[in-house]
Design an enzyme around this catalytic site. Structure first.
Site, PDB file in Angstrom:
ATOM      1  N   ASP A   1       0.809  -1.160  -0.136  1.00 30.16           N
ATOM      2  CA  ASP A   1      -0.130  -0.029   0.103  1.00 30.16           C
ATOM      3  C   ASP A   1       0.838   1.214   0.059  1.00 30.16           C
ATOM      4  O   ASP A   1       1.923   1.269   0.018  1.00 30.16           O
ATOM      5  CB  ASP A   1      -0.885  -0.065   1.281  1.00 30.16           C
ATOM      6  CG  ASP A   1      -0.424  -0.279   2.532  1.00 30.16           C
ATOM      7  OD1 ASP A   1       0.898  -0.433   2.510  1.00 30.16           O
ATOM      8  OD2 ASP A   1      -0.953  -0.721   3.590  1.00 30.16           O
TER       9      ASP A   1
ATOM     10  N   HIS B   1      -7.008  -4.503  10.448  1.00 24.48           N
ATOM     11  CA  HIS B   1      -6.928  -4.313   8.860  1.00 24.48           C
ATOM     12  C   HIS B   1      -5.459  -4.990   8.591  1.00 24.48           C
ATOM     13  O   HIS B   1      -4.420  -4.917   9.502  1.00 24.48           O
ATOM     14  CB  HIS B   1      -6.805  -2.860   8.410  1.00 24.48           C
ATOM     15  CG  HIS B   1      -5.803  -1.988   9.006  1.00 24.48           C
ATOM     16  ND1 HIS B   1      -6.157  -0.700   9.191  1.00 24.48           N
ATOM     17  CD2 HIS B   1      -4.567  -2.188   8.806  1.00 24.48           C
ATOM     18  CE1 HIS B   1      -4.910  -0.028   9.393  1.00 24.48           C
ATOM     19  NE2 HIS B   1      -3.934  -0.949   9.276  1.00 24.48           N
TER      20      HIS B   1
HETATM   21  C1  GLP Z   1      -0.548   0.665   8.594  1.00 23.02           C
HETATM   22  C2  GLP Z   1      -0.176  -0.209   7.117  1.00 23.02           C
HETATM   23  C3  GLP Z   1      -0.357  -1.951   7.628  1.00 23.02           C
HETATM   24  C4  GLP Z   1       0.334  -2.154   8.744  1.00 23.02           C
HETATM   25  C5  GLP Z   1      -0.341  -1.473   9.891  1.00 23.02           C
HETATM   26  C6  GLP Z   1       0.267  -1.575  11.456  1.00 23.02           C
HETATM   27  O1  GLP Z   1      -1.928   0.983   8.565  1.00 23.02           O
HETATM   28  N1  GLP Z   1      -0.910  -0.045   6.290  1.00 23.02           N
HETATM   29  O2  GLP Z   1       0.246  -2.669   6.667  1.00 23.02           O
HETATM   30  O3  GLP Z   1       0.204  -3.454   9.360  1.00 23.02           O
HETATM   31  O4  GLP Z   1      -0.296  -0.028   9.884  1.00 23.02           O
HETATM   32  O5  GLP Z   1       1.544  -0.672  11.852  1.00 23.02           O
HETATM   33  P1  GLP Z   1       2.518  -1.044  12.770  1.00 23.02           P
HETATM   34  O6  GLP Z   1       3.205  -2.112  12.535  1.00 23.02           O
HETATM   35  O7  GLP Z   1       3.221   0.382  12.797  1.00 23.02           O
HETATM   36  O8  GLP Z   1       1.594  -1.218  14.092  1.00 23.02           O
END
Ligand code: GLP
Length: 264
Positions: A67, A139
């Site tokens: 993304d 998500h």
């Molecule tokens: C964002 C990304 C995801 C990721 C999520 C969690 O929304 N689009 O791909 O898994 O954040 O992020 P973090 O690993 O910083 O908690």
């Protein structure tokens, strides 16, 4: 589903790196699906270390990122382009022309652009190994709750929770993008193998719903229950709300004994 329980973030990162490195060595022209966020940072560090110390070779690898925020220039410090360049691509020998990230600067016909992204995944032979993190609301990619479980790469409006989780890294609230381009859940489910990494208590509820809850579009990661080859690598804090931890340990022992290739 395999659930690999690790002590802490460092162990999660090392185990994920061991599996990704094994997959790259087994298939040097592998197609990787890559994720951003705080969670995979340790994995990228470990892979860079393996590249330097152990000659882990990315020269034939192709990658597709999940993304990108809509409206951010590639050079914007919070863009996923910048994240990948800084934390991975600049430090390994993965050829830039084979590293694909959705383009957040496009304007206009988003559907046509997203269809081309899907086509380039297909032309590369499909994703062999997809790395995922998980949002607090369950998500994956930016497939916010209620995303269709059959969704493809598309423009997606970000949820309030996601905006709240991420806006601290932007200098002002108005700078925080409200939309993103993300692979869909259907796209992710077509990967041949999926590794989902999670660490910390803030992810415990989402992890429990993804692994033990019903399959529902309210928790995008629960769709992974329909995938034949998913491994969750999670630390104790992220595993906190799982009810069947002992069983997962037992499954892992048996897998080590009878199907060690699933863990290589
Ligand atoms: C964002 C990304 C995801 C990721 C999520 C969690 O929304 N689009 O791909 O898994 O954040 O992020 P973090 O690993 O910083 O908690």
């Amino acid at each position: 589903m395999l659930v690999v329980l690790k002590k802490d973030y460092e162990e999660v990162s090392r185990e994920a790196a061991r599996m990704v490195a094994g997959a790259v060595r087994a298939k040097p022209d592998i197609v990787l699906g890559l994720a951003t966020g705080g969670t995979p940072l340790g994995l990228y560090k470990e892979l860079v270390a393996l590249h330097r110390a152990d000659a882990l070779d990315f020269s034939c690898v192709t990658s597709f990122n999940l993304d990108e925020y809509l409206g951010l220039a590639h050079a914007h410090p919070q863009s996923f382009h910048c994240f990948m360049e800084e934390n991975f691509f600049s430090q390994v020998n993965l050829p830039r022309e084979r590293a694909h990230i959705p383009d957040g600067t496009i304007r206009g016909d988003y559907d046509a652009y997203c269809e081309r992204y899907e086509q380039s995944i297909k032309s590369a032979g499909g994703i062999d190994l997809q790395i995922l993190g998980i949002g607090r609301n369950g998500h994956i990619g930016f497939n916010e709750p209620t995303s269709s479980l059959a969704s493809r790469t598309r423009l997606k409006a970000l949820s309030r929770e996601t905006v709240e989780d991420n806006r601290h890294v932007f200098s002002s609230e108005s700078e925080m993008p409200k939309c993103a381009i993300t692979m869909g859940i259907g796209t992710i489910l077509e990967s041949r193998r999926v590794l989902l990494l999670a660490s910390g208590r803030s992810k415990a509820a989402a992890v429990a719903k993804a692994i033990e809850g019903p399959i529902t579009s309210s928790v995008s990661a629960s769709a992974l229950q329909m995938h034949p080859d998913v491994t969750f690598i999670i630390d104790e804090e992220a595993a906190y709300s799982l009810t069947q931890r002992d069983y997962y340990r037992h499954v892992l022992e048996m897998t080590q004994l009878f199907m060690p290739e699933r863990l290589s």
